[in-house]
Design an enzyme around this catalytic site. Structure first.
Site, PDB file in Angstrom:
ATOM      1  N   TRP A   1       1.264  -1.328   0.057  1.00  0.00           N
ATOM      2  CA  TRP A   1       0.186   0.320   0.117  1.00  0.00           C
ATOM      3  C   TRP A   1       0.980   0.823  -0.224  1.00  0.00           C
ATOM      4  CZ3 TRP A   1      -3.561   2.469  -1.962  1.00  0.00           C
ATOM      5  CH2 TRP A   1      -4.720   2.274  -1.563  1.00  0.00           C
TER       6      TRP A   1
ATOM      7  N   LYS B   1      -4.618   0.448   9.051  1.00  0.00           N
ATOM      8  CA  LYS B   1      -5.998  -0.115   9.193  1.00  0.00           C
ATOM      9  C   LYS B   1      -6.047  -0.898   9.961  1.00  0.00           C
ATOM     10  CE  LYS B   1      -7.730   0.552   4.899  1.00  0.00           C
ATOM     11  NZ  LYS B   1      -8.679   0.240   3.141  1.00  0.00           N
TER      12      LYS B   1
ATOM     13  N   GLY C   1     -10.329   3.959   1.931  1.00  0.00           N
ATOM     14  CA  GLY C   1     -11.841   4.367   1.620  1.00  0.00           C
ATOM     15  C   GLY C   1     -11.165   2.296   0.606  1.00  0.00           C
TER      16      GLY C   1
ATOM     17  N   SER D   1      -9.947  -0.106  -1.803  1.00  0.00           N
ATOM     18  CA  SER D   1      -8.457   0.170  -2.842  1.00  0.00           C
ATOM     19  C   SER D   1      -8.071  -0.876  -2.763  1.00  0.00           C
ATOM     20  CB  SER D   1      -8.305   1.600  -2.054  1.00  0.00           C
ATOM     21  OG  SER D   1      -8.028   1.935  -0.661  1.00  0.00           O
TER      22      SER D   1
ATOM     23  N   ALA E   1      -4.548  -2.084  -3.067  1.00  0.00           N
ATOM     24  CA  ALA E   1      -2.875  -2.146  -3.382  1.00  0.00           C
ATOM     25  C   ALA E   1      -2.698  -2.615  -4.872  1.00  0.00           C
ATOM     26  CB  ALA E   1      -2.342  -2.335  -2.769  1.00  0.00           C
TER      27      ALA E   1
ATOM     28  N   LYS F   1     -14.627  -3.751   9.934  1.00  0.00           N
ATOM     29  CA  LYS F   1     -14.191  -4.322   8.087  1.00  0.00           C
ATOM     30  C   LYS F   1     -13.434  -5.060   8.916  1.00  0.00           C
ATOM     31  CE  LYS F   1     -11.053  -2.945   6.355  1.00  0.00           C
ATOM     32  NZ  LYS F   1     -10.104  -3.590   4.977  1.00  0.00           N
TER      33      LYS F   1
ATOM     34  N   ASP G   1     -15.668   0.538   2.086  1.00  0.00           N
ATOM     35  CA  ASP G   1     -14.198  -0.904   2.197  1.00  0.00           C
ATOM     36  C   ASP G   1     -14.432  -2.145   3.129  1.00  0.00           C
ATOM     37  OD1 ASP G   1     -11.627  -0.697   2.569  1.00  0.00           O
ATOM     38  OD2 ASP G   1     -11.271   0.481   4.120  1.00  0.00           O
TER      39      ASP G   1
ATOM     40  N   THR H   1     -13.209  -5.117   0.800  1.00  0.00           N
ATOM     41  CA  THR H   1     -12.599  -6.544   1.421  1.00  0.00           C
ATOM     42  C   THR H   1     -13.188  -7.455   1.916  1.00  0.00           C
ATOM     43  OG1 THR H   1     -11.567  -4.789   3.084  1.00  0.00           O
ATOM     44  CG2 THR H   1     -11.685  -6.981   3.967  1.00  0.00           C
TER      45      THR H   1
END
Length: 246
Positions: free
Chosen positions: A12, A106, A134, A136, A138, A189, A242, A246
């Site tokens: 990331w 995170k 958010g 995303s 990598a 999350k 997110d 995930t």
């Protein structure tokens, strides 16, 4: 052009280094292993964490964090939560006063359950803190595929400054003043995502998976609001967005 120091040489951190380099920033990546940084410098590739993505010559590498942050216009934390305090506890006398620090972490600190921005505040004192979070992956961001994230800070001006530095046509960033909500959503999350993997592994079906995600998001929102977050955050990119990714 501003000098941006990415603290952390994982997937990331490397992907965001590419985003910033594309926007014309001077980018330096710091990592804890000088040997691996030299390998990245020579091969222009993060072979372990982001294989197959070439790193342009404009991205530099540094193994001395104290020297790297000298003259920095922005510091980006890309350290996993369990290593965050040991890295940022080291003295950084060369960090210019007023330099914003953006956290990509995170999760929560395992021992204290503090949010990443709280750990950074413990280590760095009074600095301008923000979080970027958010939906995303990598590898997608590194390839230049479209993504949208949220820049959050208790100081909205800081959130907007980060928004401006990262925003590109394929990397849209929104500004938020809800730092608490964004960081809680990013951490919680993962629990629901693990449960989703169990649902899929047991072949319980799409109905069960949808129910888990929906009710899980409700629980995340309740926790986040109880901790001081804005309920609207959890229906946005940092929350449901997110969780879906995930």
């Amino acid at each position: 052009m501003r000098k941006v120091v990415i603290v952390g040489d994982g997937a990331w951190g490397t992907a965001l280094a590419l985003v910033l380099e594309r926007s014309g920033q001077e980018v330096v990546i710091w990592g804890h292993d000088p040997g691996y940084l030299e390998e990245m410098r020579q091969h222009r590739e993060n072979r372990v964490f982001l294989p197959g993505v070439k790193l342009p010559a404009g991205i530099a590498f540094a193994d001395d964090l104290g020297q790297a942050v000298a003259d920095a216009g922005l510091v980006v934390n890309a350290i996993p939560s369990r290593f965050l305090r040991p890295v940022f506890s080291r003295p950084l006398p060369n960090l210019p006063p007023g330099t914003p620090v953006v956290s990509l972490t995170k999760g929560l600190e395992p021992e204290t359950l503090k949010r990443p921005s709280e750990v950074l505040a413990d280590c760095l004192g009074e600095v301008r803190l923000a979080a970027l979070s958010g939906p995303s992956h990598a590898e997608e961001v590194a390839r230049g595929l479209p993504a949208s994230l949220v820049s959050a800070s208790s100081d909205l001006a800081t959130a907007r400054q980060v928004q401006q530095m990262f925003s590109q046509p394929r990397f849209r960033v929104y500004a938020s003043a809800d730092l608490v909500g964004v960081e809680i959503a990013a951490a919680a999350k993962n629990v629901i995502a693990l449960a989703a993997g169990i649902v899929q592994g047991l072949e319980l079906g799409d109905n069960a998976l949808a129910a888990l995600a929906t009710r899980g998001m409700t629980e995340i929102a309740r926790i986040g609001v109880a901790m001081g977050g804005d309920p609207r955050t959890f229906s946005g990119l940092a929350g449901i967005g997110d969780l879906i990714t995930t």
